[in-house]
Enzyme design. Structure first.
Site, mmCIF file in Angstrom:
data_model
loop_
_atom_site.group_PDB
_atom_site.id
_atom_site.type_symbol
_atom_site.label_atom_id
_atom_site.label_comp_id
_atom_site.label_asym_id
_atom_site.label_seq_id
_atom_site.Cartn_x
_atom_site.Cartn_y
_atom_site.Cartn_z
ATOM 1 N N ASN A 24 -6.221 5.313 10.618
ATOM 2 C CA ASN A 24 -5.297 6.331 10.108
ATOM 3 C C ASN A 24 -5.251 7.449 11.138
ATOM 4 O O ASN A 24 -5.990 7.450 12.115
ATOM 5 C CB ASN A 24 -5.730 6.858 8.728
ATOM 6 C CG ASN A 24 -7.105 7.490 8.764
ATOM 7 O OD1 ASN A 24 -7.362 8.400 9.547
ATOM 8 N ND2 ASN A 24 -7.997 6.974 7.955
ATOM 9 N N ASP A 34 -10.493 -0.777 8.844
ATOM 10 C CA ASP A 34 -11.032 0.440 9.487
ATOM 11 C C ASP A 34 -12.491 0.630 9.053
ATOM 12 O O ASP A 34 -13.397 0.825 9.877
ATOM 13 C CB ASP A 34 -10.162 1.624 9.040
ATOM 14 C CG ASP A 34 -10.405 2.893 9.841
ATOM 15 O OD1 ASP A 34 -9.822 3.936 9.491
ATOM 16 O OD2 ASP A 34 -11.176 2.853 10.830
ATOM 17 N N GLY A 119 -1.882 -3.813 4.405
ATOM 18 C CA GLY A 119 -2.855 -3.606 3.320
ATOM 19 C C GLY A 119 -2.524 -2.345 2.551
ATOM 20 O O GLY A 119 -1.470 -2.228 1.916
ATOM 21 N N TYR A 121 -1.351 0.335 3.484
ATOM 22 C CA TYR A 121 -0.083 1.005 3.869
ATOM 23 C C TYR A 121 1.161 0.299 3.337
ATOM 24 O O TYR A 121 2.279 0.779 3.534
ATOM 25 C CB TYR A 121 -0.024 1.196 5.383
ATOM 26 C CG TYR A 121 -0.839 2.395 5.879
ATOM 27 C CD1 TYR A 121 -1.567 3.184 4.987
ATOM 28 C CD2 TYR A 121 -0.875 2.722 7.208
ATOM 29 C CE1 TYR A 121 -2.309 4.264 5.435
ATOM 30 C CE2 TYR A 121 -1.619 3.813 7.682
ATOM 31 C CZ TYR A 121 -2.332 4.581 6.767
ATOM 32 O OH TYR A 121 -3.062 5.654 7.221
HETATM 33 N N1 APR Z 1 -10.999 -8.435 9.498
HETATM 34 C C1 APR Z 1 -9.672 -8.665 9.629
HETATM 35 N N2 APR Z 1 -8.746 -8.168 8.795
HETATM 36 C C2 APR Z 1 -9.183 -7.392 7.774
HETATM 37 C C3 APR Z 1 -10.558 -7.094 7.569
HETATM 38 C C4 APR Z 1 -11.481 -7.655 8.482
HETATM 39 N N3 APR Z 1 -12.801 -7.420 8.386
HETATM 40 N N4 APR Z 1 -10.655 -6.295 6.460
HETATM 41 C C5 APR Z 1 -9.406 -6.118 5.996
HETATM 42 N N5 APR Z 1 -8.517 -6.785 6.772
HETATM 43 C C6 APR Z 1 -7.069 -6.916 6.628
HETATM 44 C C7 APR Z 1 -6.479 -6.654 5.271
HETATM 45 O O1 APR Z 1 -6.704 -7.768 4.406
HETATM 46 C C8 APR Z 1 -5.020 -6.507 5.646
HETATM 47 O O2 APR Z 1 -4.429 -7.783 5.797
HETATM 48 O O3 APR Z 1 -6.451 -5.945 7.455
HETATM 49 C C9 APR Z 1 -5.088 -5.835 7.033
HETATM 50 C C10 APR Z 1 -4.709 -4.353 7.053
HETATM 51 O O4 APR Z 1 -5.109 -3.749 5.837
HETATM 52 P P1 APR Z 1 -5.798 -2.281 5.795
HETATM 53 O O5 APR Z 1 -7.170 -2.383 6.351
HETATM 54 O O6 APR Z 1 -5.628 -1.769 4.410
HETATM 55 O O7 APR Z 1 -4.935 -1.428 6.840
HETATM 56 P P2 APR Z 1 -3.504 -0.731 6.671
HETATM 57 O O8 APR Z 1 -2.643 -1.416 5.655
HETATM 58 O O9 APR Z 1 -3.002 -0.592 8.076
HETATM 59 O O10 APR Z 1 -3.863 0.713 6.085
HETATM 60 C C11 APR Z 1 -4.568 1.593 6.919
HETATM 61 O O11 APR Z 1 -6.251 1.992 5.315
HETATM 62 O O12 APR Z 1 -8.477 1.668 5.640
HETATM 63 C C12 APR Z 1 -7.514 2.603 5.636
HETATM 64 O O13 APR Z 1 -8.262 4.206 7.251
HETATM 65 C C13 APR Z 1 -7.301 3.201 7.004
HETATM 66 O O14 APR Z 1 -5.907 4.923 6.140
HETATM 67 C C14 APR Z 1 -5.910 3.710 6.865
HETATM 68 C C15 APR Z 1 -5.224 2.625 6.039
#
Ligand code: APR
Length: 171
Positions: A24, A34, A119, A121
Site C-alpha cells: 500500500n 504484503d 485481493g 483492492y
Molecule cells: N503468495 C502469493 N500470493 C498471495 C500470498 C502469498 N503468500 N498471499 C496472498 N496472495 C494473493 C491473494 O490471494 C491475491 O490473489 O495476492 C493477491 C493480492 O491480494 P492482496 O494481498 O489482498 O493485495 P491487494 O489486493 O493488492 O491489496 C493490497 O492489501 O495487504 C494489504 O497492505 C496491503 O493495503 C494493501 C492491500
C-alpha cells in the site's frame, strides 16, 4: 525472448532475484501478500521501508529481501478498484511496467509477481489478468536481461485467470 509462466504457490518461498510485493502507499506493511512478505522477511524489511517515505500507486520502490530467499523485494501499490472509470487499468499496468524496469536496473533476471490488486483492492480478476499479461508481454519483448517472469497465484482460480489471459494474448 524471456519466458512467462504462471505457478500456484506462496511467493515468500520464491528463490528468484526479485519478488514483487502488492503493497500500500505507506509501504509500512499490511495484510494479504504484503503481510506474508513482511513476516517472512523479518523486521529488517519494515526498517528498510520506513525511510522510503511511502510510494505512489503504480510506482515501485526496491529493498533487500533480508530473510526471504529472494534477493530483492520490489514494493508497488496497486490501484483500488472503483468501477474502472478512474484510471485503474493504467495504474495497474504501471505497477507491472515500473516493477520490471526497476528489477532490470538492479540486474535482476528472474522476477515473481503476485496478482496485484485482486485481493483486498477488489480489482476484478479477469480484467487484472488481461492488463498484467499484456504489460508483461510488452516489457519482455523489449527487455534484454530478464530471463523468466512468473505470476505466483495463491489459488487455482487466480492461476487459471492468468493462464487464460496469457494464452489469449498469444492468439
Ligand atoms: N503468495 C502469493 N500470493 C498471495 C500470498 C502469498 N503468500 N498471499 C496472498 N496472495 C494473493 C491473494 O490471494 C491475491 O490473489 O495476492 C493477491 C493480492 O491480494 P492482496 O494481498 O489482498 O493485495 P491487494 O489486493 O493488492 O491489496 C493490497 O492489501 O495487504 C494489504 O497492505 C496491503 O493495503 C494493501 C492491500
Amino acid at each position: 525472448m524471456a519466458e512467462f509462466t504462471v505457478m500456484l504457490g506462496d511467493i515468500t518461498e520464491s528463490k528468484v532475484d526479485a519478488i514483487v510485493n502488492a503493497a500500500n502507499t505507506t509501504l509500512l506493511g499490511g495484510g494479504g501478500v504484503d503481510g506474508a512478505i513482511h513476516r517472512a522477511a523479518g523486521p529488517e524489511l519494515f526498517a528498510a521501508c520506513v525511510p522510503l517515505n511511502g510510494c505512489a500507486t503504480g510506482e515501485a520502490k526496491i529493498t533487500p529481501g533480508f530473510k526471504l530467499p529472494a534477493t530483492w523485494v520490489i514494493h508497488t501499490p496497486g490501484p483500488v478498484w472503483h468501477g474502472g472509470q478512474q484510471g485503474e487499468a493504467d495504474l495497474l499496468a504501471n505497477c507491472y511496467r515500473n516493477s520490471l524496469r526497476l528489477a532490470e536496473s538492479h540486474d535482476c533476471q528472474t522476477v515473481d509477481f503476485p496478482s496485484i490488486s485482486t485481493g483486498v483492492y477488489g480489482y476484478p480478476l479477469e480484467e487484472a489478468a488481461a492488463v498484467a499479461t499484456q504489460t508483461i508481454a510488452t516489457e519482455l519483448a523489449r527487455s534484454s536481461n530478464l530471463t523468466h517472469v512468473r505470476l505466483v497465484a495463491f489459488d487455482a482460480e487466480t492461476a487459471t485467470a492468468y493462464r487464460t489471459a496469457w494464452a489469449t494474448l498469444a492468439d
